[in-house]
Design a protein around this motif. Structure first.
Motif, mmCIF file in Angstrom:
data_model
loop_
_atom_site.group_PDB
_atom_site.id
_atom_site.type_symbol
_atom_site.label_atom_id
_atom_site.label_comp_id
_atom_site.label_asym_id
_atom_site.label_seq_id
_atom_site.Cartn_x
_atom_site.Cartn_y
_atom_site.Cartn_z
ATOM 1 N N THR A 64 0.848 -1.190 0.000
ATOM 2 C CA THR A 64 0.000 0.000 0.000
ATOM 3 C C THR A 64 0.887 1.245 0.000
ATOM 4 N N SER A 65 0.308 2.351 -0.426
ATOM 5 C CA SER A 65 1.027 3.629 -0.366
ATOM 6 C C SER A 65 0.462 4.506 0.742
ATOM 7 N N LEU A 66 -0.473 3.934 1.496
ATOM 8 C CA LEU A 66 -1.151 4.669 2.565
ATOM 9 C C LEU A 66 -0.280 4.743 3.821
ATOM 10 N N ASN A 67 -0.407 5.844 4.554
ATOM 11 C CA ASN A 67 0.260 5.957 5.849
ATOM 12 C C ASN A 67 -0.626 6.799 6.764
ATOM 13 N N ILE A 68 -0.167 6.998 7.978
ATOM 14 C CA ILE A 68 -0.997 7.693 8.957
ATOM 15 C C ILE A 68 -0.134 8.668 9.746
ATOM 16 N N PRO A 69 -0.614 9.893 9.960
ATOM 17 C CA PRO A 69 0.145 10.837 10.791
ATOM 18 C C PRO A 69 0.023 10.448 12.255
ATOM 19 N N LEU A 70 1.006 10.813 13.042
ATOM 20 C CA LEU A 70 0.961 10.514 14.468
ATOM 21 C C LEU A 70 -0.137 11.327 15.137
ATOM 22 N N TYR A 71 -0.822 10.701 16.038
ATOM 23 C CA TYR A 71 -1.870 11.386 16.792
ATOM 24 C C TYR A 71 -1.216 12.278 17.837
ATOM 25 N N LYS A 72 -1.622 13.531 17.877
ATOM 26 C CA LYS A 72 -1.015 14.474 18.810
ATOM 27 C C LYS A 72 -1.525 14.218 20.223
ATOM 28 N N ALA A 73 -0.603 13.825 21.092
ATOM 29 C CA ALA A 73 -0.970 13.556 22.483
ATOM 30 C C ALA A 73 -0.847 14.834 23.308
ATOM 31 N N GLU A 74 -1.735 14.977 24.254
ATOM 32 C CA GLU A 74 -1.683 16.143 25.137
ATOM 33 C C GLU A 74 -0.506 16.008 26.089
ATOM 34 N N GLU A 75 0.222 17.090 26.256
ATOM 35 C CA GLU A 75 1.353 17.070 27.172
ATOM 36 C C GLU A 75 0.853 17.103 28.613
ATOM 37 N N THR A 76 1.334 16.150 29.382
ATOM 38 C CA THR A 76 0.949 16.092 30.794
ATOM 39 C C THR A 76 2.197 16.144 31.664
ATOM 40 N N ILE A 77 2.068 16.813 32.782
ATOM 41 C CA ILE A 77 3.182 16.913 33.727
ATOM 42 C C ILE A 77 2.961 15.887 34.828
ATOM 43 N N LYS A 78 3.875 14.936 34.917
ATOM 44 C CA LYS A 78 3.732 13.893 35.921
ATOM 45 C C LYS A 78 4.082 14.424 37.307
ATOM 46 N N GLU A 79 3.339 13.956 38.288
ATOM 47 C CA GLU A 79 3.582 14.365 39.658
ATOM 48 C C GLU A 79 4.879 13.720 40.140
ATOM 49 N N THR A 80 5.720 14.494 40.783
ATOM 50 C CA THR A 80 7.004 13.986 41.263
ATOM 51 C C THR A 80 6.967 13.798 42.778
ATOM 52 N N TYR A 81 7.940 13.040 43.285
ATOM 53 C CA TYR A 81 8.035 12.839 44.729
ATOM 54 C C TYR A 81 8.510 14.125 45.411
ATOM 55 N N THR A 82 8.000 14.354 46.592
ATOM 56 C CA THR A 82 8.457 15.491 47.384
ATOM 57 C C THR A 82 9.766 15.100 48.071
ATOM 58 N N ASP A 83 10.450 16.072 48.630
ATOM 59 C CA ASP A 83 11.685 15.774 49.366
ATOM 60 C C ASP A 83 11.408 14.835 50.527
ATOM 61 N N GLY A 84 10.263 15.049 51.200
ATOM 62 C CA GLY A 84 9.907 14.192 52.319
ATOM 63 C C GLY A 84 9.650 12.760 51.886
ATOM 64 N N GLU A 85 8.989 12.595 50.733
ATOM 65 C CA GLU A 85 8.717 11.246 50.217
ATOM 66 C C GLU A 85 10.005 10.548 49.809
ATOM 67 N N LEU A 86 10.904 11.284 49.174
ATOM 68 C CA LEU A 86 12.190 10.698 48.780
ATOM 69 C C LEU A 86 12.996 10.271 50.009
ATOM 70 N N LYS A 87 12.943 11.083 51.040
ATOM 71 C CA LYS A 87 13.650 10.758 52.280
ATOM 72 C C LYS A 87 13.125 9.454 52.869
#
Length: 234
Positions: A98-121
């Motif tokens: 086939t000569s068909l293709n597909i563009p990538l679907y644009k995903a929404e940028e999300t900011i992942k929650e990170t550990y706090t200093d207390g949690e890392l400790k």
């Protein structure tokens, strides 16, 4: 006498099997092959993979995306599926299906929650070696190692004792995504943690560094669940 017409038909499902074989021949990892297979199964709920690939139209792909969105799939998930489908269709283009293709679907940028200093400790606090299990002590060492190196789970599972050079403060990654060995420095506190861990763990040079309580290699799911339980308890 009538001439025989060449008629090449191939279902999307069957062509996909050939695609997987071609990836395997090229040395693609089993993990990636498994992902490709899983993605096809997921996409088959929104795309007819029993149809001839030559009959596949742009509108079919658009309807697939619309169906995925209507089913409530996350944008990042849709992006992953279209990325796999794009790789497959690009291969089909080169093979003449086939000569068909597909563009990538644009995903929404999300900011992942990170550990706090207390949690890392809390996560990095050393367990009482006289009271804790081997699994907890190992998980504590793994958490420290991940924060020191930032490597992938598959790399952590593949490290063998002989890959450590604690005198020079380095670790060799022999099982990486791009299959190229890497040399990673270890900070002095991490080196000390690994020395103590090895005294508890024991084992020979070819044994896996972070192992099960019976000395076997951790499975992907086993590592994930162990770290999840450790983090939740902490």
């Amino acid at each position: 006498m009538k001439k025989i017409k060449m008629c090449q038909t191939a279902k999307i499902r069957d062509v996909y099997k050939d695609f997987l074989t071609s990836r395997k021949v090229r040395g693609v990892s089993e993990k990636t092959l498994e992902t490709y297979s899983t993605h096809l199964h997921a996409m088959s709920k929104h795309l007819d993979i029993e149809q001839d690939i030559a009959d596949l139209k742009k509108r079919d792909l658009e309807n697939m995306i619309a169906s995925m969105r209507e089913s409530g799939l996350a944008s990042n998930t849709i992006n992953s599926y279209t990325r796999t489908l794009k790789t497959f269709l690009s291969w089909c283009n080169r093979e003449g299906y086939t000569s068909l293709n597909i563009p990538l679907y644009k995903a929404e940028e999300t900011i992942k929650e990170t550990y706090t200093d207390g949690e890392l400790k809390a996560l990095l606090k050393k367990p009482d070696v006289h009271k804790c299990t081997f699994a907890e002590f190992r998980n504590w060492a793994i958490i420290n190692f991940l924060l020191n190196s930032g490597c992938r789970a598959a790399t952590v599972r593949g490290i063998q004792i002989r890959d450590l050079d604690l005198d020079n403060g380095i670790v060799y990654y022999r099982h990486t995504k791009n299959k190229k060995a890497q040399v990673i420095p270890l900070c002095s506190p991490m080196t000390a943690i690994l020395r103590e861990y090895l005294r508890v763990r024991g084992g020979g040079p070819s044994d896996y560094l972070f192992c099960t309580e019976s000395g076997e290699q951790l499975t992907e799911n086993g590592l994930r669940q162990s770290i999840a339980r450790y983090n939740e308890r902490r």
